[in-house]
Design an enzyme around this catalytic site. Structure first.
Site, PDB file in Angstrom:
ATOM      1  N   GLU A  81       0.791  -1.250   0.000  1.00 14.32           N
ATOM      2  CA  GLU A  81       0.000   0.000   0.000  1.00 14.32           C
ATOM      3  C   GLU A  81       0.817   1.291   0.000  1.00 14.32           C
ATOM      4  OE1 GLU A  81      -2.700  -0.113   3.322  1.00 14.32           O
ATOM      5  OE2 GLU A  81      -3.683  -1.933   2.629  1.00 14.32           O
ATOM      6  N   ASN A 124       1.770  -5.280  -3.080  1.00 10.74           N
ATOM      7  CA  ASN A 124       0.368  -5.552  -2.733  1.00 10.74           C
ATOM      8  C   ASN A 124      -0.397  -4.253  -2.444  1.00 10.74           C
ATOM      9  OD1 ASN A 124      -1.653  -7.591  -1.919  1.00 10.74           O
ATOM     10  ND2 ASN A 124      -1.334  -6.863   0.183  1.00 10.74           N
ATOM     11  N   HIS A 165     -10.557  -5.802  -1.080  1.00 12.51           N
ATOM     12  CA  HIS A 165     -11.519  -5.556   0.004  1.00 12.51           C
ATOM     13  C   HIS A 165     -12.661  -4.793  -0.662  1.00 12.51           C
ATOM     14  CE1 HIS A 165      -8.976  -6.936   3.227  1.00 12.51           C
ATOM     15  NE2 HIS A 165      -7.981  -6.214   2.761  1.00 12.51           N
ATOM     16  N   GLU A 224      -6.594 -10.529  -0.489  1.00 12.29           N
ATOM     17  CA  GLU A 224      -7.315 -10.224   0.763  1.00 12.29           C
ATOM     18  C   GLU A 224      -8.816 -10.086   0.553  1.00 12.29           C
ATOM     19  OE1 GLU A 224      -5.481  -6.941   2.870  1.00 12.29           O
ATOM     20  OE2 GLU A 224      -3.459  -7.590   2.356  1.00 12.29           O
ATOM     21  N   ASP A 237     -12.572  -9.783   0.664  1.00 13.62           N
ATOM     22  CA  ASP A 237     -13.762  -9.884   1.513  1.00 13.62           C
ATOM     23  C   ASP A 237     -14.781  -8.884   0.991  1.00 13.62           C
ATOM     24  OD1 ASP A 237     -12.662  -7.502   2.604  1.00 13.62           O
ATOM     25  OD2 ASP A 237     -12.133  -8.438   4.521  1.00 13.62           O
TER      26      ASP A 237
END
Ligand code: XIL
Length: 351
Positions: free
Chosen positions: A150, A198, A234, A264, A266
């Protein structure tokens, strides 16, 4: 029937039931030659249902927090490898691969680092030492690392952080040069590990994924060691507008010769009164299916991971101050949700 015959009959029944129904995500992923994983917490492995679901459904895991600076480096001198080691031992016992997350990030850093008033030279030495020690400890055990996590803002500019410019490692104002430095240290520390960058909100084509693409293109053209891009996923927008261009985004990254991991995933649902209704669960399942299909149809997309796996343990309610919840494929009682069925179907078709 003798005792031996009974045993044989029971074993045969088990095999047959596995072949006909009872298929798991992990079995389909193994057959398709892709990795399917989940983020996990070492302390939760004590819970039998947590551990058995993780081992049954996934062939990969990652430490949700245990390998971050704030967890692994309680003081400048001391490294706490024990929780990470427990995850690695669990993975080994269940023949799962381990993804490492993460070696440099602006968040989840220990206070001593953030408030230490270090000079850029000291920060540079701290990061080099950290990458080297952590990667050497997990050499041969962790196959891929999110080396840097990030760094971009939504508009594609480089965000202020301890590693970039506050005080940074001596490459302040030089854009992605500090990422390049971290990657070079990582390659030297473990030449066999796959090195990833990432980030989140980078599923479809937008100013931020443009910046990731430009950075990776630059790195590949100059021989900077980078093997892959992690796309966190996300998902906040249930309309999933950004997903309209996910195929194109994966294709342009793949064309640079790097792998892609969904790292990741969700999909938080609005936490209204009580449990999410059938329509919300269906919408969630559609998003899971959309992302799984996009990954599984792109040969360079080699791993697909969710951020946790049961709604019992997820960062989403805490992070959204209760506004969202139930983001994962298993509910809080480890029951499979429509999102799970959608994933299973996507992995089954891939075969
Ligand atoms: C989150 C964890 O899930 C939380 O438990 C923790 O408190 C904060 O970090 N992007 C990342 C992950 O790269 O490391 C974050 O994980 C979620 C967002």
């Amino acid at each position: 029937m003798t005792f031996k015959q009974t045993l044989w009959a029971a074993a045969l029944l088990l095999i047959l039931s596995g072949a006909c129904f009872g298929q798991t995500l992990r079995e389909y992923a193994d057959r398709a030659g892709v990795l399917v994983g989940a983020a996990a917490e070492p302390r939760l492995l004590e819970e039998p249902e947590y551990a058995s679901t993780l081992a049954r459904e996934f062939n990969m895991l990652t430490a949700e927090n245990a390998l971050k600076w704030g967890a692994i480096r309680p003081t400048r001198e001391r490294f706490n490898f024990e929780p990470g080691d427990r995850l690695v031992a669990f993975a080994r016992a269940h023949k799962m691969k381990v993804r490492g997350h993460c070696l440099a990030w602006s968040e989840y850093n220990p206070r001593w680092l953030e408030k230490g008033s270090f000079t850029p030279e000291q920060m540079s030495e701290l990061l080099r030492e950290h990458i080297t020690k952590v990667m050497r400890h997990y050499r041969g055990k962790v196959f891929a690392w999110d080396v840097v996590n990030e760094i971009f803002l939504a508009d594609g500019s480089v965000e202020s952080s301890v590693w970039y410019d506050q005080p940074g490692i001596g490459l302040k104002g030089k854009g992605t040069a500090y990422v390049e430095q971290a990657l070079r240290w990582a390659r030297a520390a473990d030449p066999d590990a796959q090195l990833f960058y990432n980030d989140y909100d980078t599923e479809g084509i937008n100013p931020k994924s443009d910046a990731v693409y430009a950075m990776v293109k630059d790195f590949r053209s100059r021989g900077v060691p980078i093997d892959g891009v992690g796309i966190q996923a996300h998902i906040v927008d249930l309309e999933a507008k950004d997903l309209a261009t996910i195929e194109q985004n994966l294709a342009r990254l793949a064309a640079l010769g790097v792998q892609i991991h969904i790292t990741e995933l969700d999909v938080g649902l609005p936490s209204g009164a009580g449990q999410p209704d059938a329509a919300a669960l269906k919408r969630q399942a559609e998003i899971y299916r959309r992302i799984a299909d996009a990954c599984l149809r792109q040969p360079k997309c080699t791993a697909f991971q969710t951020w946790g796996f049961t709604d019992k343990y997820t960062w989403i309610p805490g992070y959204t101050k209760g506004a969202k919840g139930a983001p994962l494929p298993f509910d809080a009682a480890y029951k499979k949700k429509p999102a799970y069925d959608a994933l299973l179907e996507a992995f089954r078709r891939r075969r």
